[in-house]
Design a protein around this motif. Sequence first.
Motif, PDB file in Angstrom:
ATOM      1  N   ALA A 106      10.226   0.738   4.166  1.00 27.87           N
ATOM      2  CA  ALA A 106       9.900  -0.688   4.111  1.00 27.87           C
ATOM      3  C   ALA A 106      10.191  -1.348   5.459  1.00 27.87           C
ATOM      4  O   ALA A 106      11.156  -1.007   6.147  1.00 27.87           O
ATOM      5  N   ALA A 107       9.334  -2.301   5.822  1.00 31.37           N
ATOM      6  CA  ALA A 107       9.530  -3.061   7.060  1.00 31.37           C
ATOM      7  C   ALA A 107       9.677  -4.556   6.763  1.00 31.37           C
ATOM      8  O   ALA A 107       9.663  -5.373   7.673  1.00 31.37           O
ATOM      9  N   ASP A 108       9.800  -4.893   5.495  1.00 34.22           N
ATOM     10  CA  ASP A 108       9.944  -6.283   5.067  1.00 34.22           C
ATOM     11  C   ASP A 108      11.428  -6.579   4.884  1.00 34.22           C
ATOM     12  O   ASP A 108      12.090  -5.993   4.015  1.00 34.22           O
ATOM     13  N   ALA A 109      11.952  -7.497   5.684  1.00 33.31           N
ATOM     14  CA  ALA A 109      13.387  -7.770   5.666  1.00 33.31           C
ATOM     15  C   ALA A 109      13.858  -8.258   4.300  1.00 33.31           C
ATOM     16  O   ALA A 109      14.943  -7.892   3.832  1.00 33.31           O
ATOM     17  N   ALA A 110      13.054  -9.079   3.648  1.00 38.75           N
ATOM     18  CA  ALA A 110      13.444  -9.603   2.337  1.00 38.75           C
ATOM     19  C   ALA A 110      13.527  -8.480   1.306  1.00 38.75           C
ATOM     20  O   ALA A 110      14.453  -8.442   0.478  1.00 38.75           O
ATOM     21  N   LEU A 111      12.563  -7.566   1.336  1.00 39.42           N
ATOM     22  CA  LEU A 111      12.573  -6.441   0.400  1.00 39.42           C
ATOM     23  C   LEU A 111      13.773  -5.530   0.659  1.00 39.42           C
ATOM     24  O   LEU A 111      14.469  -5.116  -0.273  1.00 39.42           O
ATOM     25  N   ILE A 147      -6.661  -0.362  -9.108  1.00 43.14           N
ATOM     26  CA  ILE A 147      -6.784  -0.180  -7.658  1.00 43.14           C
ATOM     27  C   ILE A 147      -6.128  -1.331  -6.929  1.00 43.14           C
ATOM     28  O   ILE A 147      -6.255  -2.501  -7.345  1.00 43.14           O
ATOM     29  N   ARG A 148      -5.430  -1.006  -5.863  1.00 46.29           N
ATOM     30  CA  ARG A 148      -4.727  -2.002  -5.072  1.00 46.29           C
ATOM     31  C   ARG A 148      -4.885  -1.680  -3.585  1.00 46.29           C
ATOM     32  O   ARG A 148      -4.972  -0.510  -3.205  1.00 46.29           O
ATOM     33  N   PRO A 149      -4.909  -2.701  -2.725  1.00 44.25           N
ATOM     34  CA  PRO A 149      -4.906  -2.424  -1.278  1.00 44.25           C
ATOM     35  C   PRO A 149      -3.541  -1.923  -0.841  1.00 44.25           C
ATOM     36  O   PRO A 149      -2.505  -2.349  -1.366  1.00 44.25           O
ATOM     37  N   HIS A 150      -3.542  -1.001   0.090  1.00 48.56           N
ATOM     38  CA  HIS A 150      -2.294  -0.517   0.677  1.00 48.56           C
ATOM     39  C   HIS A 150      -1.954  -1.436   1.838  1.00 48.56           C
ATOM     40  O   HIS A 150      -2.688  -1.511   2.826  1.00 48.56           O
ATOM     41  N   LEU A 151      -0.840  -2.135   1.732  1.00 50.48           N
ATOM     42  CA  LEU A 151      -0.453  -3.128   2.739  1.00 50.48           C
ATOM     43  C   LEU A 151       0.420  -2.457   3.793  1.00 50.48           C
ATOM     44  O   LEU A 151       1.653  -2.453   3.699  1.00 50.48           O
ATOM     45  N   GLY A 152      -0.218  -1.877   4.786  1.00 45.59           N
ATOM     46  CA  GLY A 152       0.504  -1.120   5.800  1.00 45.59           C
ATOM     47  C   GLY A 152       1.440  -1.958   6.640  1.00 45.59           C
ATOM     48  O   GLY A 152       2.429  -1.446   7.184  1.00 45.59           O
ATOM     49  N   GLU A 153       1.160  -3.268   6.732  1.00 50.08           N
ATOM     50  CA  GLU A 153       2.023  -4.102   7.577  1.00 50.08           C
ATOM     51  C   GLU A 153       3.409  -4.286   6.962  1.00 50.08           C
ATOM     52  O   GLU A 153       4.334  -4.742   7.637  1.00 50.08           O
TER      53      GLU A 153
END
Length: 361
Positions: free
Chosen positions: A225-230, A167-173
Amino acid sequence: QGEVAAQAKGLVRRVVTRGVTPGTLTEDDLLDPRRPSHLVAITKGPKDAFGVAWVDLGRGRVFAADAAREAARDLVGGREPAELLHPDSRSGRMEALALLGDQPWLTPRPDWHFEDAESAKLLQGQVGVSTMAGYGFDDRQPCLRAAGALLAYLKETVRTGLPHLDIRPHLGENSLRLDETTRRNLEIAGNQRDNGREGSLLAAVDRARTAMGSRLLREWLLEPAADAALIGGRHDSVGSLLQADALRGALREQLGAIGDLQRVVARAATLRASPRDMAQLSRALAKVPVMREAAFQAASPRSAHLRALAERIDPCAELADLLARALADEPSLVVGEGQVIREGFDSSLEEWRHARQNGAT
């Protein structure tokens, strides 16, 4: 049939070995290979918050998150559930209907499955901890109650161990949230006519060589994705592969032959894999070292993302060796109807085979 008929006293004992439901299928012939099959659970939290949890058994990971009403609706809608669990109480059903409408895939579950104590016991037992804090949760989060209810349902229906689930948290941010109207109007994964794949953005860009790749691409498009690095890392990886024609071709060739490993592993973990599934797994594992090396070679000095992905690939050498030595070249489809284990692999088995073939003489 729970016992040998010839040894039964009276009626042969019958037992339920599995409950088949829309959200717990892993069989290839019952599922669209290019889209996930999500089992989702929701429960009401404080004020206007909801706890949401979901799993695709083929992927083997439970995700959970708390969200306000509209965000929760988008979370559930983005999963396109095959089945959704909700508390059986009148208030629980009313909340589910208010959030999602009267959908055919709503499945009521006892309220006590959504209680903190019951959920904590199941989840902590599943991952072997005394608190979920190490996984990024607060033990009193509503989403953990939903995840616990989801796990209880799986144990009740699948009726085997679920060792491949965590189980993992869903990181919506870290991602862009698309509401239902946006998904529909942009025809991201389905057209406006009948929600079919034809004519959608996904159909236009999906050139994945495996069903696993198609499902992952679908997930990325529905929740970008909203993470620029990713994003930059993915672009660098694509650029490196574009510049390495031969290596890219080798990777595509190998990927095209490995099959749907996620669902094969899910069937193996739930003790429902056939001998042919294990043979497919054996063939796939034999190709992993080649793919890993090709990915390393394709990673240019600036493509740290692709190199990191290659480093995460585990060839599972011991398992690959065991399967290659143990399985017959063409194992039977069903255990007991032909040869599964290679001759000479196990001395005790060879004695039984000899006794069966020569017992009459």
